[in-house]
Design an enzyme around this catalytic site. Sequence first.
Site, mmCIF file in Angstrom:
data_model
loop_
_atom_site.group_PDB
_atom_site.id
_atom_site.type_symbol
_atom_site.label_atom_id
_atom_site.label_comp_id
_atom_site.label_asym_id
_atom_site.label_seq_id
_atom_site.Cartn_x
_atom_site.Cartn_y
_atom_site.Cartn_z
ATOM 1 N N LYS A 65 5.144 -33.450 -25.009
ATOM 2 C CA LYS A 65 4.100 -33.115 -24.079
ATOM 3 C C LYS A 65 2.702 -33.230 -24.702
ATOM 4 O O LYS A 65 1.711 -33.386 -23.993
ATOM 5 C CB LYS A 65 4.285 -31.649 -23.620
ATOM 6 C CG LYS A 65 5.531 -31.354 -22.886
ATOM 7 C CD LYS A 65 5.576 -29.840 -22.560
ATOM 8 C CE LYS A 65 6.920 -29.457 -22.016
ATOM 9 N NZ LYS A 65 7.018 -27.971 -21.856
ATOM 10 N N GLY A 66 2.640 -33.078 -26.013
ATOM 11 C CA GLY A 66 1.351 -32.877 -26.683
ATOM 12 C C GLY A 66 0.259 -33.880 -26.368
ATOM 13 O O GLY A 66 -0.926 -33.537 -26.376
ATOM 14 N N LYS A 111 -2.283 -35.254 -40.092
ATOM 15 C CA LYS A 111 -2.071 -34.372 -41.254
ATOM 16 C C LYS A 111 -1.470 -35.235 -42.360
ATOM 17 O O LYS A 111 -0.297 -35.115 -42.692
ATOM 18 C CB LYS A 111 -1.054 -33.274 -40.903
ATOM 19 C CG LYS A 111 -1.585 -32.089 -40.160
ATOM 20 C CD LYS A 111 -0.467 -31.040 -40.094
ATOM 21 C CE LYS A 111 -0.833 -29.881 -39.229
ATOM 22 N NZ LYS A 111 0.291 -28.919 -39.097
ATOM 23 N N ARG A 115 -1.996 -24.925 -24.708
ATOM 24 C CA ARG A 115 -2.235 -26.370 -24.536
ATOM 25 C C ARG A 115 -3.531 -26.656 -23.774
ATOM 26 O O ARG A 115 -4.119 -27.723 -23.894
ATOM 27 C CB ARG A 115 -1.070 -27.003 -23.759
ATOM 28 C CG ARG A 115 0.239 -27.078 -24.534
ATOM 29 C CD ARG A 115 1.199 -28.045 -23.843
ATOM 30 N NE ARG A 115 2.578 -27.855 -24.253
ATOM 31 C CZ ARG A 115 3.162 -28.473 -25.281
ATOM 32 N NH1 ARG A 115 2.485 -29.313 -26.017
ATOM 33 N NH2 ARG A 115 4.431 -28.247 -25.572
ATOM 34 N N ASP A 163 2.522 -35.595 -38.300
ATOM 35 C CA ASP A 163 2.733 -34.614 -39.368
ATOM 36 C C ASP A 163 3.606 -35.285 -40.437
ATOM 37 O O ASP A 163 3.108 -36.047 -41.272
ATOM 38 C CB ASP A 163 3.394 -33.394 -38.716
ATOM 39 C CG ASP A 163 3.505 -32.202 -39.641
ATOM 40 O OD1 ASP A 163 3.220 -32.342 -40.830
ATOM 41 O OD2 ASP A 163 3.890 -31.122 -39.181
ATOM 42 N N PHE A 193 -1.645 -24.577 -38.754
ATOM 43 C CA PHE A 193 -1.092 -24.671 -37.396
ATOM 44 C C PHE A 193 -2.227 -24.718 -36.391
ATOM 45 O O PHE A 193 -3.032 -23.800 -36.307
ATOM 46 C CB PHE A 193 -0.180 -23.468 -37.127
ATOM 47 C CG PHE A 193 0.842 -23.766 -36.082
ATOM 48 C CD1 PHE A 193 2.148 -24.081 -36.434
ATOM 49 C CD2 PHE A 193 0.496 -23.777 -34.738
ATOM 50 C CE1 PHE A 193 3.089 -24.388 -35.453
ATOM 51 C CE2 PHE A 193 1.428 -24.079 -33.760
ATOM 52 C CZ PHE A 193 2.723 -24.388 -34.115
ATOM 53 N N GLU A 221 -0.126 -40.369 -29.611
ATOM 54 C CA GLU A 221 0.377 -39.077 -30.085
ATOM 55 C C GLU A 221 -0.785 -38.107 -30.244
ATOM 56 O O GLU A 221 -1.901 -38.518 -30.582
ATOM 57 C CB GLU A 221 1.033 -39.237 -31.462
ATOM 58 C CG GLU A 221 2.532 -39.397 -31.439
ATOM 59 C CD GLU A 221 3.282 -38.097 -31.157
ATOM 60 O OE1 GLU A 221 2.688 -37.157 -30.593
ATOM 61 O OE2 GLU A 221 4.462 -38.038 -31.517
ATOM 62 N N ASP A 222 -0.510 -36.836 -30.078
ATOM 63 C CA ASP A 222 -1.545 -35.846 -30.370
ATOM 64 C C ASP A 222 -1.690 -35.652 -31.879
ATOM 65 O O ASP A 222 -2.797 -35.584 -32.405
ATOM 66 C CB ASP A 222 -1.244 -34.506 -29.680
ATOM 67 C CG ASP A 222 0.161 -33.988 -29.965
ATOM 68 O OD1 ASP A 222 1.015 -34.788 -30.386
ATOM 69 O OD2 ASP A 222 0.409 -32.782 -29.787
#
Length: 176
Positions: free
Chosen positions: A41-42, A130, A164, A102, A151, A98-99
């Site tokens: 969902k990001g 990141k 969100r 990582d 985070f 993508e948001d």
Amino acid sequence: MLKKKEILFSKEEIDNAVENIARKVSEEYSGGELLIVGVLKGAFIFMSDLIRKVHGVDIIVDFVILRSYGSSTTSSGEVEVVKDLHGPVEGRDILVVEDIVDTGVTLKFFKDQLLRRGPKSVKICALLDKRARREVEIDVDYVGLLMDDGFVVGYGLDCDENYRNLPEIWVLEEEE
Ligand code: PRP
């Protein structure tokens, strides 16, 4: 629920980062057709802002839902396709949105999957990177903002499905 601590990226910083990516995408695919694939969902807020800033490109959108089973030192088998693409991939220029990247496990898995379906090209853009956390090698072609570990929530990113909707990107307080 973990509390918000401070703003990491303001609305203006996010907007500039999205604008920069949109300009590069507009140049790269000028006059062509591009299938933009959002990883839910990001990515939903980033993607909706991004596609409205891209000009001179015919855009088709599609979405996938991927579920990653945590980090690992191997790059296959930990990601499940919960919802696949609706339309065809063969012969298309594709941009995956993508948001955040990582470990890179999710994107590596998905890019490899797409490449097996015979697209013309596959590139990746991510609002947040990141980079220091990377466990598998994956080229992110367009990066919005680099960040350290921590985070973050807001602008599409969640903590247990909360936050969100925040317009900025926030760091959460650490658990005690
Ligand atoms: C996040 C993010 C990427 C993935 C990145 O999704 O949107 O898909 O994790 O992590 P990786 O590089 O370590 O693979 P998440 O699982 O939080 O789901 P969501 O997008 O629904 O919030």
